[in-house]
Write a protein that holds these residues in place. Structure first.
Motif, PDB file in Angstrom:
ATOM      1  N   ALA A   1      -9.384   5.366   5.185  1.00  0.00           N
ATOM      2  CA  ALA A   1     -10.129   4.153   5.693  1.00  0.00           C
ATOM      3  C   ALA A   1     -10.299   3.222   4.536  1.00  0.00           C
ATOM      4  O   ALA A   1     -10.027   2.221   4.611  1.00  0.00           O
ATOM      5  CB  ALA A   1     -11.324   4.602   6.413  1.00  0.00           C
ATOM      6  N   HIS A   2     -10.709   3.770   3.501  1.00  0.00           N
ATOM      7  CA  HIS A   2     -11.282   2.995   2.441  1.00  0.00           C
ATOM      8  C   HIS A   2     -10.009   2.164   1.695  1.00  0.00           C
ATOM      9  O   HIS A   2      -9.766   0.958   1.632  1.00  0.00           O
ATOM     10  CB  HIS A   2     -11.759   3.845   0.957  1.00  0.00           C
ATOM     11  CG  HIS A   2     -12.077   3.142  -0.207  1.00  0.00           C
ATOM     12  ND1 HIS A   2     -12.933   2.135  -0.258  1.00  0.00           N
ATOM     13  CD2 HIS A   2     -11.420   2.964  -1.262  1.00  0.00           C
ATOM     14  CE1 HIS A   2     -13.184   1.764  -1.321  1.00  0.00           C
ATOM     15  NE2 HIS A   2     -12.055   1.997  -1.978  1.00  0.00           N
ATOM     16  N   VAL A   3      -8.769   2.938   1.428  1.00  0.00           N
ATOM     17  CA  VAL A   3      -7.499   2.518   1.096  1.00  0.00           C
ATOM     18  C   VAL A   3      -6.956   1.184   1.912  1.00  0.00           C
ATOM     19  O   VAL A   3      -6.439   0.320   1.427  1.00  0.00           O
ATOM     20  CB  VAL A   3      -6.593   3.191   0.483  1.00  0.00           C
ATOM     21  CG1 VAL A   3      -7.039   4.075  -0.898  1.00  0.00           C
ATOM     22  CG2 VAL A   3      -6.033   4.188   1.337  1.00  0.00           C
TER      23      VAL A   3
ATOM     24  N   ILE B   1       2.702   9.290  -6.573  1.00  0.00           N
ATOM     25  CA  ILE B   1       2.469   7.516  -6.070  1.00  0.00           C
ATOM     26  C   ILE B   1       2.766   6.708  -7.301  1.00  0.00           C
ATOM     27  O   ILE B   1       3.438   5.622  -7.494  1.00  0.00           O
ATOM     28  CB  ILE B   1       1.187   7.466  -5.438  1.00  0.00           C
ATOM     29  CG1 ILE B   1       1.441   8.144  -4.063  1.00  0.00           C
ATOM     30  CG2 ILE B   1       1.081   5.904  -5.293  1.00  0.00           C
ATOM     31  CD1 ILE B   1      -0.105   8.096  -3.118  1.00  0.00           C
ATOM     32  N   ASP B   2       2.039   7.173  -8.244  1.00  0.00           N
ATOM     33  CA  ASP B   2       1.953   6.379  -9.670  1.00  0.00           C
ATOM     34  C   ASP B   2       3.077   6.452 -10.451  1.00  0.00           C
ATOM     35  O   ASP B   2       3.548   5.396 -11.174  1.00  0.00           O
ATOM     36  CB  ASP B   2       0.514   6.352 -10.424  1.00  0.00           C
ATOM     37  CG  ASP B   2      -0.733   6.181  -9.790  1.00  0.00           C
ATOM     38  OD1 ASP B   2      -0.655   5.072  -9.012  1.00  0.00           O
ATOM     39  OD2 ASP B   2      -1.635   6.751  -9.899  1.00  0.00           O
ATOM     40  N   TYR B   3       3.767   7.675 -10.650  1.00  0.00           N
ATOM     41  CA  TYR B   3       4.688   7.839 -11.603  1.00  0.00           C
ATOM     42  C   TYR B   3       6.215   7.597 -10.928  1.00  0.00           C
ATOM     43  O   TYR B   3       7.032   7.627 -11.791  1.00  0.00           O
ATOM     44  CB  TYR B   3       4.634   9.114 -12.409  1.00  0.00           C
ATOM     45  CG  TYR B   3       3.373   9.058 -13.205  1.00  0.00           C
ATOM     46  CD1 TYR B   3       3.436   8.259 -14.270  1.00  0.00           C
ATOM     47  CD2 TYR B   3       2.265   9.713 -12.905  1.00  0.00           C
ATOM     48  CE1 TYR B   3       2.459   8.386 -15.137  1.00  0.00           C
ATOM     49  CE2 TYR B   3       1.054   9.728 -13.694  1.00  0.00           C
ATOM     50  CZ  TYR B   3       1.250   8.962 -14.891  1.00  0.00           C
ATOM     51  OH  TYR B   3      -0.058   8.748 -15.785  1.00  0.00           O
TER      52      TYR B   3
ATOM     53  N   LEU C   1       0.898  -1.129  -0.030  1.00  0.00           N
ATOM     54  CA  LEU C   1       0.095   0.073  -0.212  1.00  0.00           C
ATOM     55  C   LEU C   1       0.988   1.245   0.114  1.00  0.00           C
ATOM     56  O   LEU C   1       1.539   1.426   1.105  1.00  0.00           O
ATOM     57  CB  LEU C   1      -0.888   0.017   1.172  1.00  0.00           C
ATOM     58  CG  LEU C   1      -1.646   1.396   1.550  1.00  0.00           C
ATOM     59  CD1 LEU C   1      -2.497   1.766   0.284  1.00  0.00           C
ATOM     60  CD2 LEU C   1      -2.575   1.244   2.907  1.00  0.00           C
ATOM     61  N   PRO C   2       0.833   2.024  -1.064  1.00  0.00           N
ATOM     62  CA  PRO C   2       1.750   3.243  -1.086  1.00  0.00           C
ATOM     63  C   PRO C   2       0.771   4.410  -0.745  1.00  0.00           C
ATOM     64  O   PRO C   2      -0.397   4.488  -1.044  1.00  0.00           O
ATOM     65  CB  PRO C   2       2.062   3.220  -2.525  1.00  0.00           C
ATOM     66  CG  PRO C   2       1.190   2.646  -3.343  1.00  0.00           C
ATOM     67  CD  PRO C   2       0.446   1.457  -2.621  1.00  0.00           C
ATOM     68  N   LEU C   3       1.392   5.262   0.206  1.00  0.00           N
ATOM     69  CA  LEU C   3       0.837   6.411   0.597  1.00  0.00           C
ATOM     70  C   LEU C   3       1.844   7.527   0.643  1.00  0.00           C
ATOM     71  O   LEU C   3       2.886   7.590   0.806  1.00  0.00           O
ATOM     72  CB  LEU C   3       0.260   6.257   2.181  1.00  0.00           C
ATOM     73  CG  LEU C   3      -0.730   5.247   2.329  1.00  0.00           C
ATOM     74  CD1 LEU C   3      -0.719   5.056   3.867  1.00  0.00           C
ATOM     75  CD2 LEU C   3      -2.058   5.308   1.803  1.00  0.00           C
ATOM     76  N   ALA C   4       1.076   8.791   0.373  1.00  0.00           N
ATOM     77  CA  ALA C   4       2.041   9.935   0.192  1.00  0.00           C
ATOM     78  C   ALA C   4       1.401  11.214   0.750  1.00  0.00           C
ATOM     79  O   ALA C   4      -0.007  11.388   0.850  1.00  0.00           O
ATOM     80  CB  ALA C   4       2.702  10.269  -1.249  1.00  0.00           C
ATOM     81  N   THR C   5       2.266  12.183   1.210  1.00  0.00           N
ATOM     82  CA  THR C   5       1.744  13.429   1.673  1.00  0.00           C
ATOM     83  C   THR C   5       2.512  14.566   1.136  1.00  0.00           C
ATOM     84  O   THR C   5       3.582  14.073   0.596  1.00  0.00           O
ATOM     85  CB  THR C   5       1.817  13.490   3.309  1.00  0.00           C
ATOM     86  OG1 THR C   5       3.435  13.613   3.456  1.00  0.00           O
ATOM     87  CG2 THR C   5       1.204  12.519   4.069  1.00  0.00           C
TER      88      THR C   5
ATOM     89  N   VAL D   1      -1.834  -2.357  -4.159  1.00  0.00           N
ATOM     90  CA  VAL D   1      -3.202  -1.889  -4.120  1.00  0.00           C
ATOM     91  C   VAL D   1      -3.303  -0.291  -4.350  1.00  0.00           C
ATOM     92  O   VAL D   1      -2.186   0.410  -4.422  1.00  0.00           O
ATOM     93  CB  VAL D   1      -3.862  -2.122  -2.689  1.00  0.00           C
ATOM     94  CG1 VAL D   1      -3.950  -3.702  -2.585  1.00  0.00           C
ATOM     95  CG2 VAL D   1      -3.097  -1.477  -1.538  1.00  0.00           C
ATOM     96  N   PRO D   2      -4.393   0.382  -4.905  1.00  0.00           N
ATOM     97  CA  PRO D   2      -4.487   1.701  -5.007  1.00  0.00           C
ATOM     98  C   PRO D   2      -3.979   2.519  -3.835  1.00  0.00           C
ATOM     99  O   PRO D   2      -4.312   2.000  -2.621  1.00  0.00           O
ATOM    100  CB  PRO D   2      -5.836   1.982  -5.419  1.00  0.00           C
ATOM    101  CG  PRO D   2      -6.507   0.588  -5.972  1.00  0.00           C
ATOM    102  CD  PRO D   2      -5.563  -0.522  -5.163  1.00  0.00           C
ATOM    103  N   GLY D   3      -3.110   3.440  -4.017  1.00  0.00           N
ATOM    104  CA  GLY D   3      -2.461   4.073  -2.678  1.00  0.00           C
ATOM    105  C   GLY D   3      -3.623   5.365  -2.625  1.00  0.00           C
ATOM    106  O   GLY D   3      -4.382   5.806  -3.273  1.00  0.00           O
ATOM    107  N   TRP D   4      -2.989   6.392  -1.889  1.00  0.00           N
ATOM    108  CA  TRP D   4      -3.526   7.596  -1.553  1.00  0.00           C
ATOM    109  C   TRP D   4      -2.697   8.744  -1.021  1.00  0.00           C
ATOM    110  O   TRP D   4      -1.547   8.433  -0.622  1.00  0.00           O
ATOM    111  CB  TRP D   4      -4.640   7.431  -0.389  1.00  0.00           C
ATOM    112  CG  TRP D   4      -5.565   8.739  -0.227  1.00  0.00           C
ATOM    113  CD1 TRP D   4      -5.335   9.652   0.861  1.00  0.00           C
ATOM    114  CD2 TRP D   4      -6.541   8.809  -1.043  1.00  0.00           C
ATOM    115  NE1 TRP D   4      -6.182  10.728   0.240  1.00  0.00           N
ATOM    116  CE2 TRP D   4      -6.930  10.389  -0.652  1.00  0.00           C
ATOM    117  CE3 TRP D   4      -7.023   8.337  -2.344  1.00  0.00           C
ATOM    118  CZ2 TRP D   4      -8.130  10.969  -1.407  1.00  0.00           C
ATOM    119  CZ3 TRP D   4      -8.248   8.875  -2.853  1.00  0.00           C
ATOM    120  CH2 TRP D   4      -8.728  10.188  -2.361  1.00  0.00           C
ATOM    121  N   PHE D   5      -2.955   9.915  -1.696  1.00  0.00           N
ATOM    122  CA  PHE D   5      -2.101  11.233  -1.440  1.00  0.00           C
ATOM    123  C   PHE D   5      -3.090  11.927  -0.545  1.00  0.00           C
ATOM    124  O   PHE D   5      -4.126  12.284  -0.978  1.00  0.00           O
ATOM    125  CB  PHE D   5      -1.706  11.855  -2.812  1.00  0.00           C
ATOM    126  CG  PHE D   5      -1.155  13.150  -2.699  1.00  0.00           C
ATOM    127  CD1 PHE D   5       0.215  13.162  -2.516  1.00  0.00           C
ATOM    128  CD2 PHE D   5      -1.982  14.388  -2.432  1.00  0.00           C
ATOM    129  CE1 PHE D   5       1.033  14.381  -2.362  1.00  0.00           C
ATOM    130  CE2 PHE D   5      -1.244  15.667  -2.504  1.00  0.00           C
ATOM    131  CZ  PHE D   5      -0.060  15.450  -2.104  1.00  0.00           C
TER     132      PHE D   5
END
Length: 185
Positions: free
Chosen positions: A164-166, A118-120, A104-108, A135-139
């Protein structure tokens, strides 16, 4: 349940990224997972930057990845890429350190212009390390993460819902439950 390594790639001791990750770690623990937190900034700089694979702290970090079923990677975004500190760790891990792992990738960051990092920037590296499923991450925008003077963390409601969803999607991919038990009483 699954063993998860939760990695903060922030160089800051007061990192919003790390604080946010620790909240997600708590959610994953409530879902029954064994979560081990790793703040890359706590690894010895000389060993990390000198690529000392025999240093006990680097060997221990590598061993954490070996025993994990899942990995959460959290990083602040600097100049449209993940942190150099995180890159230093990823460069020291074996080429296929993420083989058979769910990630699970996450970024701020300070601007939505960084959301695609995250994707690139991050996803290709994680993929090249053999991740079974990213899995789909979140920024999350820095402005959505508020730390008060007492160190308490408040996250904007829209970000809480998305995170919470990711996180739940990640837990499901690991074969875990996504419901958090209600507090007793």
């Amino acid at each position: 349940m699954a063993v998860i390594v939760s990695v903060s790639g922030s160089p800051s001791a007061t990192s919003r990224t790390a604080r946010l990750l620790r909240c997600l770690d708590d959610r994953l623990r409530l879902q029954g997972h064994d979560v081990i937190s790793l703040d890359v900034r706590t690894l010895p700089a000389e060993a990390l930057l000198g690529a000392d694979l025999r240093h006990p702290a680097i060997a221990d970090a590598t061993a954490l990845f070996e025993r994990a079923h899942g990995v959460v990677i959290g990083t602040p975004i600097y100049k449209s890429a993940y942190s150099g500190l995180l890159k230093s760790l990823l460069d020291l891990l074996p080429q296929y350190a993420l083989i058979d792992k769910i990630v699970l990738p996450l970024a701020t960051g300070g601007s939505t212009a960084h959301a695609l990092a995250i994707d690139y920037a991050l996803r290709p590296v994680l993929s090249s390390m053999g991740a079974a499923h990213i899995v789909p991450g979140w920024f999350t925008l820095d402005t959505d993460i508020i730390v008060d003077d007492d160190g308490a963390l408040t996250v904007a409601p829209t970000a809480v819902e998305a995170l919470a969803h990711v996180t739940d999607h990640f837990s499901t991919a690991l074969g875990g439950r996504t419901t958090v038990p209600e507090p007793a009483g």
